[in-house]
Design an enzyme around this catalytic site. Structure first.
Site, PDB file in Angstrom:
ATOM      1  N   ASP A 187       6.704   8.921   2.800  1.00  0.00           N
ATOM      2  CA  ASP A 187       6.220  10.137   2.150  1.00  0.00           C
ATOM      3  C   ASP A 187       6.012  11.278   3.135  1.00  0.00           C
ATOM      4  O   ASP A 187       5.701  12.399   2.737  1.00  0.00           O
ATOM      5  CB  ASP A 187       4.897   9.843   1.418  1.00  0.00           C
ATOM      6  N   ASP A 331      -4.159  -0.723  -6.188  1.00  0.00           N
ATOM      7  CA  ASP A 331      -3.828  -2.139  -6.111  1.00  0.00           C
ATOM      8  C   ASP A 331      -4.606  -2.967  -7.120  1.00  0.00           C
ATOM      9  O   ASP A 331      -4.035  -3.665  -7.958  1.00  0.00           O
ATOM     10  CB  ASP A 331      -4.055  -2.652  -4.688  1.00  0.00           C
TER      11      ASP A 331
END
Length: 1596
Positions: A187, A331
């Protein structure tokens, strides 16, 4: 098994073989065990009993702690919960006192924190009850059946040096090259990463927008890759070679398994390990979660995804729309979403990758803050307790994870709670220090001890407190803000791999705890000073000691958390790892040296040579390492940096990428590289606490002490070295990985994606149309893709030898969203097609359809009063009698009359008998007047019935006055006369303060009233009854002579009982006695009871039940009331009419009466008793005028009330009072400082302000409230202050408003307690332990249970004399005074007739000691024998001393007959004895005996004596003269009933040993059932996938 043993004992062992019974037995055991635990845990016992229970539970723990096995562990968990339950029940039901807003807030805050801690403890035990310990599952032998796996390494701003090792480690994973794709998800779009990917052969993916941080990055990668499974590694997590072989087997075996997580192991020390003196010997902070909690979650199918080191099924993630983006912990939220859809999760407790810990404490705090924010966001946005799809076990596991991050506020409360006492003087635990000790100590001890056993080598005792304290003050704000605004907060990347050039103290990370530590240190000094120099009693000293100890423990924890802020120097770029590996070194001359490594790193190794030969430094060598099992064979060039015989240090010579790959493979690739991650010594709490203390000592160690608010910066680079990171264009780019076979001669295969709107990957072409693109912002509407008509973008130059590039994709407009049907088109190869087919065959799903979800006696005469001349007392004549009485004789028992400026009016009653008239009267006064009074303006006026008597003048030179005599006009007198004294005083001529201390006058209580009276000729009419026998104005004991011509006739006793109890009802609190004779007395009045008695002077005999008043033949002014009839039944009718209908007899002297019909009575409906089934108004008990008073300090107002003494409330809960108080309106009384004091039975209860409600409340009350204008207060009556006869007293203490100088203060004010105030005893139950003679003395219980004594039988000897008959009537008078109801139902039985008709109710024995042997049958259950003129303990009570050891010893002043060796003569004594009825177990026998009737009479009179009643207790009372001795020898029995839950609480509350045993049995049953159920579930969890795998293999 326990249940088998029970069935065998019951001869039902065949049932154990029935499958249904066998399967249900653990649930039955658990239900019974939980019930027993709740029963034992919910009972509050005495502090001493709790101390014994504490010793028992602690001793049992110490006995079992060394034993191995999960069964013992489960039992200790249950024992810990039992002890903690007892503590919390005690805290909630006993120790909360909310007297002020501050105390209420502090107390409730601490209780809430303790409830949170108990909830956390329960959830922890649940999670860690049975770690599954899953093992790797083998893969199919044929590698062609293995799936394609995509490995993602997401990155944003990390250094390339950090990412390289992870990528190289991932590329080295032992997996078929054509089925392994490693991608860097960058990114940061850095060209250096792009170049490295091409060089290493890894895939490289970037996107045009960085929406949703890591989750968005992963979602983008999901759309442009096709592997059946996805493995994610954070950029610092380097995997072992066997990662996929150990994880994918489970994924292939269970098609419903969406996730298999492995531990996050860190090979560098965390801040606690690095900065604390003993940190290296303590398990890392994360070990408990990954070593224990996650394994426990796996048992419940609730494994959390932790963002890295996990294998994930692509279809499962796509089925929920991709990785969760709503929270910053994508997560855990992703795992939750998959589990809601019905997917399974798993955990493999083997560290298969290793990463870097946060280097600095501030970074550690920032990371944990993000975790806390994320979990709290999940709690608010997608609460696992709500919604569908989860099993209850999964919900509890998620609740445990979410609630853990709420620890900040409770932790701060625990640390700071002692400050409430030490600084604010607030007692937030309303209990004695000893009680706190015996309840809190086992709670803390068992929690620490059991957690130490469970957590073992994963987390040491007291270190959780340090971890939480380090974060607490930072998390308080985050906790509150996130709960209020859960959508706030961004994903922050945690920096890794940083360096520290110098040691420093990070104030920025610990300054909140430094402030807290200073406050705690001051509190510690305050506590020590309070113990040493302040004066207090033993209880206060213990409170100081307890809170000082508490604050000392808090200070230790805070200091340890501060010590973590001392950052140690960190200049090593590559952390070292201890490892012993066999290696071979080859020098430049080809010489081989065998060695073993001692530590290794990415920069080099330290090794021990097998020879003492020292190699020269700077020598180039080659290190060889071969590990056939793991497939590792490396040759790494190195340079010797340090050498001495047998030891050397090597530095790697990294010349190319292949060498770097070998280094990574050597250090991280071994499958057992991190197998020692849990190799720590088992926890020992004492040793752990000492380690904490040593760590605090490290805070003060010598060294460089630099206090900084931020980390010291590294030296700046030279200007020429400032190279800004080059970035790629902000467009999507996918670089396909190069297979290992193609890495030589080719760098990479590059795919340029200038836009993705029209690209369609085969794997996503079947994606469900309902799925929203992961890149879409929440709430945004997906945009339809534009037509693909733009020209293709230019191609980037390709390096030679690259693979063909797929067709170019048309660019997307800026900000355009990626539709679900668009993706990158990759070449369709055999592996890709095989993956698609396998995905459909094995899971039955595809990206287009993912797997789906799912509660009369008065005070005795004063002995100091002057004696009455016996001659005067006996003389009956028409002449005058003169009596002199002191004020004290007249009832002034509190000392002199004191008159003050604010209380100027005092007085007393002067009673004249109704049969006498005053002929002369005078009063003689003495006392004192304040010498500061002005004589011309001050005086005390004396009045009688508002008639002026005289004035006492002030003489400043002679403050004392008297004796002064005033004559009183006889015409002023009535029956009840008020003698008042009015004080008017001034001490200055201009203006006076009523509250000034000089305004006073005192009238001595030895002042006298002398009355000369003469008798009045009686008017003998039945309508005047009860006169002349009873005068309601008299406060002296009532004496009613009775004539019984034949006292031995038992038939007359029932009639005499009615008469005596009627007079007892009238006499009420005054003593009443009935001297019985067989002849008419020589003078005065009397009542004659008998058959066929003459009803007039002519000797006329009765013609029916007759009542008649006749002249005493021996005294013309005396009256004889005759109750007679033709037989005993008619005499009883006459007595019954007298008792119940005396007001209907008419103005006649003689009347033949008709019987009255009485309604049956019900238990506890005696008119004297306050109803317990409804609230009772004060106005029902006394007149409203008795609750009013005048002046600023009016006389005390009394509210007497009677109660049945067997009232039992749940754990002695007090009975409420709704109190309404009325005060003067207008600016008269200073309501802020004025108060009302309330006392119960001369015990202070509470004080209430007279301040009215607010203006709004007062106005609104007037609309709807009958008490408008009154002030409401809530009070409570403690059960231990309530008796049979009770009295509430209300004392007003008002203060006038300060009106300034020379302003008159009104003194004619009135205050009152509203008669509509009420008492409420509805929470009471009728239940008592008998025998208890104090109940008999207080309220004639248990006989008074029925007001008419209809369940009472009085047993008397066959022959009785007048004295015994008189005692019988005395006793009936006592019953009437107690119940305010005549004894119309009492039965009288002859002892000789008892065997034919044994009584079924309560029995009252009345006999002299000489007749005692005749009553042995009735006293068979009494522990005493009355033989040979002595009372002694019976032989059947020889083992009574053993029972005494286990009985309740709360009866102060009682003796045990066995231990006291009771053998007392009855001569000159009275005996009151209580026992259980021989005919019914819930009925009582009370025996009243004496060697003579006069002793029996004294015993009955003592029942109305306020001095004697408190001393009557137990089951035996001996009266010798004025001395009373009480004994308790026999066990008690119960009378009454309770709800089952209250009965259990009462029963166990007095039997600590039984409670202890039941608690242990309950804990044992729950533990045994839990072990069986848990073992069964563990087998099912581990065998389920194997069964699926076998089925799948068979189908193939």
């Amino acid at each position: 098994m326990i249940y088998r043993a029970i069935l065998k004992r019951l001869r039902l062992e065949q049932l154990a073989r029935v499958p249904a019974v066998s399967a249900a037995s653990p649930f039955v055991m658990m239900a019974v065990g939980v019930f027993l635990m709740l029963m034992a845990g919910g009972v509050t016992i005495s502090t001493t009993s709790q101390a014994f229970v504490t010793c028992g539970t602690v001793g049992l723990f110490l006995l079992l702690k060394g034993r191995k096995g999960r069964g013992v562990t489960c039992f200790l968990m249950m024992l810990s919960l039992l002890v903690s339950l007892r503590y919390m029940v005690w805290r909630l039901t006993t120790t909360l006192e909310l007297h002020s807003p501050l105390q209420a807030a502090l107390s409730l805050l601490l209780v809430a924190a303790e409830l949170y801690a108990l909830l956390t403890l329960c959830l922890s035990y649940f999670q860690m009850s049975w770690p599954l310990d899953r093992k790797p599952l083998p893969l199919p032998a044929d590698t062609t059946d293995w799936p394609v796996v995509d490995v993602y390494v997401p990155s944003y701003n990390e250094e390339l040096s950090l990412v390289r090792s992870t990528v190289l480690g991932a590329l080295a994973i032992d997996w078929p090259a054509d089925k392994l794709n490693v991608y860097i998800l960058d990114d940061g779009r850095r060209k250096s990463f792009h170049a490295f990917a091409m060089e290493a052969g890894a895939g490289y993916i970037i996107r045009d927008q960085n929406n949703h941080a890591k989750a968005g990055n992963l979602n983008h990668a999901l759309r442009v890759t096709e592997g059946e499974y996805v493995v994610i590694f954070d950029c610092d997590h380097i995997p072992t070679r066997g990662f996929l072989k150990k994880t994918i087997g489970w994924m292939m075996a269970d098609p419903k398994l969406a996730l298999l997580q492995t531990p996050h192991h860190f090979y560098s020390p965390d801040p606690f390990q690095r900065n604390l003196a003993t940190g290296q010997n303590v398990p890392p902070e994360g070990n408990m979660f990954y070593g224990l909690v996650q394994d426990g979650n796996d048992f419940w199918d609730a494994t959390f995804f932790c963002g890295s080191c996990a294998a994930i099924r692509r279809s499962a993630v796509l089925g929920i729309g991709g990785f969760a983006t709503e929270t910053v912990t994508e997560d855990a939220h992703t795992a939750l979403k998959m589990q809601r859809e019905g997917w399974h999760t798993a955990y493999l407790r083997q560290p298969l990758a290793a990463g870097l810990s946060t280097e600095r404490l501030m970074l550690h705090i920032g990371q944990r803050v993000r975790w806390a924010r994320g979990m709290l966001q999940i709690m608010r946005l997608d609460n696992p307790l709500l919604g569908s799809g989860l099993r209850w076990q999964q919900r509890l596991c998620y609740l445990s994870a979410m609630s853990h991050f709420l620890f900040a506020i409770p932790r701060l409360v625990f640390l700071a709670s002692p400050l409430a006492f030490l600084f604010l003087g607030q007692n937030i635990i309303a209990a004695s220090p000893f009680a706190i000790l015996v309840y809190a100590f086992p709670h803390v001890f068992h929690s620490i001890g059991t957690l130490s056993r469970v957590e073992g080598r994963w987390r040491y005792s007291f270190w959780s407190e340090i971890y939480e304290t380090t974060l607490a003050l930072f998390l308080v704000r985050v906790t509150i803000m996130t709960l209020l605004n859960p959508r706030k907060g961004e994903f922050n990347v945690t920096d890794k791999g940083g360096l520290l050039q110098s040691e420093y103290f990070d104030l920025n990370a610990v300054y909140p705890n430094v402030i807290l530590a200073v406050i705690l240190a001051l509190a510690l000094v305050r506590g020590i000073g309070g113990m040493m120099w302040e004066y207090h009693d033993r209880l206060a000293l213990q409170s100081f000691a307890l809170n000082t100890l508490w604050v000392a423990v808090s200070l230790i924890i805070v200091l340890a958390s501060i010590a973590v802020g001392r950052e140690t120097r960190q200049i090593r770029h590559k952390p070292r790892v201890r490892a012993t590996l066999p290696i071979t070194l080859i020098d430049e001359h080809g010489q081989h040296y065998h060695a073993h490594t001692s530590d290794i790193s990415l920069g080099g190794i330290a090794a021990r040579l097998s020879t003492e030969h020292a190699l020269p430094t700077q020598t180039r060598v080659t290190m060889l390492y071969h590990n056939e099992k793991d497939g590792i064979d490396v040759r790494i060039p190195a340079v010797i940096l340090f050498s001495k015989p047998g030891q050397l240090h090597l530095q790697w010579s990294v010349d190319d990428l292949d060498v770097e790959r070998q280094i990574v493979e050597f250090m991280f690739g071994r499958n057992d590289a991190w197998s020692n991650w849990g190799d720590f010594q088992p926890d020992r709490p004492v040793r752990s606490f000492l380690m904490v203390l040593r760590s605090i000592g490290g805070l003060f160690r010598r060294g460089q002490r630099l206090f900084r608010w931020q980390a010291p910066q590294e030296a700046p680079l030279a200007e020429s070295e400032h190279v800004e990171e080059e970035k790629l264009e902000k467009k999507s780019l996918v670089l396909k990985p190069v297979r290992r076979s193609a890495r030589h001669g080719a760098t990479a295969s590059l795919i340029v994606l200038l836009g993705l709107p029209a690209a369609i990957a085969p794997s996503l072409a079947q994606a469900p149309s309902r799925a929203t693109p992961v890149a879409t912002e929440q709430g945004a509407t997906p945009v339809e893709p534009p037509p693909v008509n733009a020209p293709p973008p230019p191609s980037l130059p390709q390096p030679p030898g690259t693979l063909p590039t797929p067709p170019q994709i048309a660019p997307a407009s800026a900000g355009e969203l990626l539709p679900a049907a668009t993706a990158v088109s990759l070449p369709t190869g055999p592996a890709t097609q095989q993956m698609r087919e396998r995905l459909s065959e094995r899971t039955g799903v595809s990206p287009a359809s993912p797997f789906g979800d799912t509660n009369t006696g008065a005070l005795p005469a004063d002995p100091s009063a002057p004696p009455i001349d016996p001659a005067d007392a006996a003389r009956v004549a028409d002449g005058e009698i003169t009596r002199t009485s002191t004020f004290r004789d007249l009832g002034l028992a509190t000392g002199p009359l004191t008159l003050r400026g604010f209380s100027p009016l005092q007085g007393l009653d002067v009673i004249v008998p109704a049969n006498r008239v005053v002929t002369r009267a005078r009063i003689t006064l003495s006392g004192a007047l304040s010498p500061s009074l002005l004589p011309e303006a001050s005086a005390v006026s004396v009045t009688l019935n508002e008639q002026y008597v005289g004035t006492i003048r002030v003489d400043p030179e002679h403050p004392r006055f008297g004796p002064i005599t005033f004559d009183i006009d006889p015409l002023y007198f009535t029956g009840d006369n008020k003698l008042n004294f009015h004080f008017a005083g001034e001490y200055r001529r201009d203006c006076n303060d009523l509250y000034n201390e000089v305004l006073w006058a005192r009238i001595s209580d030895f002042s006298t009233v002398t009355l000369t009276t003469t008798r009045i000729a009686p008017d003998r009419k039945l309508s005047y009854l009860p006169a002349p026998f009873y005068d309601p104005n008299l406060r002296t004991p009532l004496r009613v002579p009775v004539v019984m011509p034949n006292p031995d006739a038992h038939g007359m006793l029932k009639a005499s009982a009615l008469v005596a109890s009627w007079f007892g009802k009238l006499a009420d609190f005054r003593k009443v006695s009935f001297p019985v004779s067989t002849t008419i007395p020589a003078s005065g009045n009397a009542i004659a009871i008998g058959e066929n008695l003459p009803i007039d002077a002519r000797g006329t005999r009765p013609t029916g039940p007759t009542l008649s008043e006749v002249e005493n033949p021996n005294d013309r002014l005396g009256t004889i009331l005759v109750l007679t009839g033709r037989n005993a039944q008619e005499v009883e009718v006459a007595a019954r009419v007298l008792a119940f209908s005396s007001d209907t007899l008419g103005a006649v002297g003689t009347k033949v009466v008709n019987d009255v019909t009485l309604q049956p009575r019900h238990p506890y409906d005696a008119p004297a008793f306050v109803p317990t089934d409804r609230p009772v108004r004060f106005g029902e008990l006394v007149a409203a005028s008795d609750l009013q008073g005048g002046g600023f300090a009016p006389p005390v107002m009394a509210l007497p009330f009677h109660l049945p003494p067997d009232l039992y409330s749940w754990r002695n809960r007090p009975y409420p009072i709704d109190l309404w108080v009325r005060t003067p309106g207008g600016p008269v009384v200073d309501l802020e400082t004025s108060r009302l004091d309330v006392h119960l039975n001369n015990n202070y209860l509470d004080s209430f302000t007279l301040k009215p409600p607010s203006l709004w409340a007062a106005w609104s009350e007037r609309l709807v409230n009958q008490h408008a204008g009154a002030v409401e207060h809530a009070a409570a009556l403690p059960p231990w202050l309530l008796f049979g006869q009770n009295q509430l007293k209300f004392s007003f203490d008002a203060r006038p408003i300060d009106r300034g100088v020379c302003r008159r203060t009104p003194d004619d004010i009135h205050m009152s307690v509203d008669s509509d105030s009420w008492l409420d005893f509805r929470r009471g139950y009728h239940f008592a332990r008998l025998p208890n003679l104090s109940y008999f003395a207080e309220a004639a219980f248990p006989f008074s249970r029925m007001a008419d004594l209809s369940e009472t039988t009085v047993v008397v000897p066959h022959h009785i004399d007048a004295g015994t008959a008189g005692t019988f009537m005395d006793l009936m008078g006592f019953f009437g005074a107690t119940t305010w109801y005549p004894a119309s139902g009492v039965q009288v039985a002859d002892i000789n007739d008892l065997s034919e008709h044994p009584p079924q109710g309560d029995i009252l024995i009345l006999a002299t000691a000489g007749d005692a042997p005749k009553f042995e049958e009735l006293l068979t259950r009494a522990p005493y024998e009355l033989t040979d003129g002595h009372i002694r303990v019976g032989q059947h009570m020889g083992l009574q001393g053993i029972w005494y050891l286990f009985q309740d010893h709360d009866h102060a002043g009682l003796q045990d007959g066995v231990q006291a060796n009771l053998n007392a003569p009855i001569a000159g004594a009275g005996v009151l004895l209580g026992a259980q009825s021989p005919y019914r177990s819930d009925r009582s026998v009370v025996a009243l005996m004496g060697d003579t009737p006069s002793r029996m009479h004294d015993l009955v009179m003592g029942l109305r004596s306020k001095e004697d009643v408190p001393r009557i207790q137990g089951d035996l009372v001996l009266r010798n003269g004025d001395r009373l001795t009480s004994y308790r020898t026999a066990p008690t029995f119960t009378m009454g009933s309770l709800p089952w839950w209250m009965w259990l609480d009462w029963y166990l509350g007095t039997r600590p040993l039984t409670l202890y045993v039941l608690g242990l049995v309950g804990a044992g049953l729950v533990a045994a059932a839990a072990v069986r159920l848990l073992r069964r579930r563990a087998q099912h969890r581990l065998e389920e996938a194997a069964r699926v795998k076998d089925t799948t293999d068979a189908s193939h």
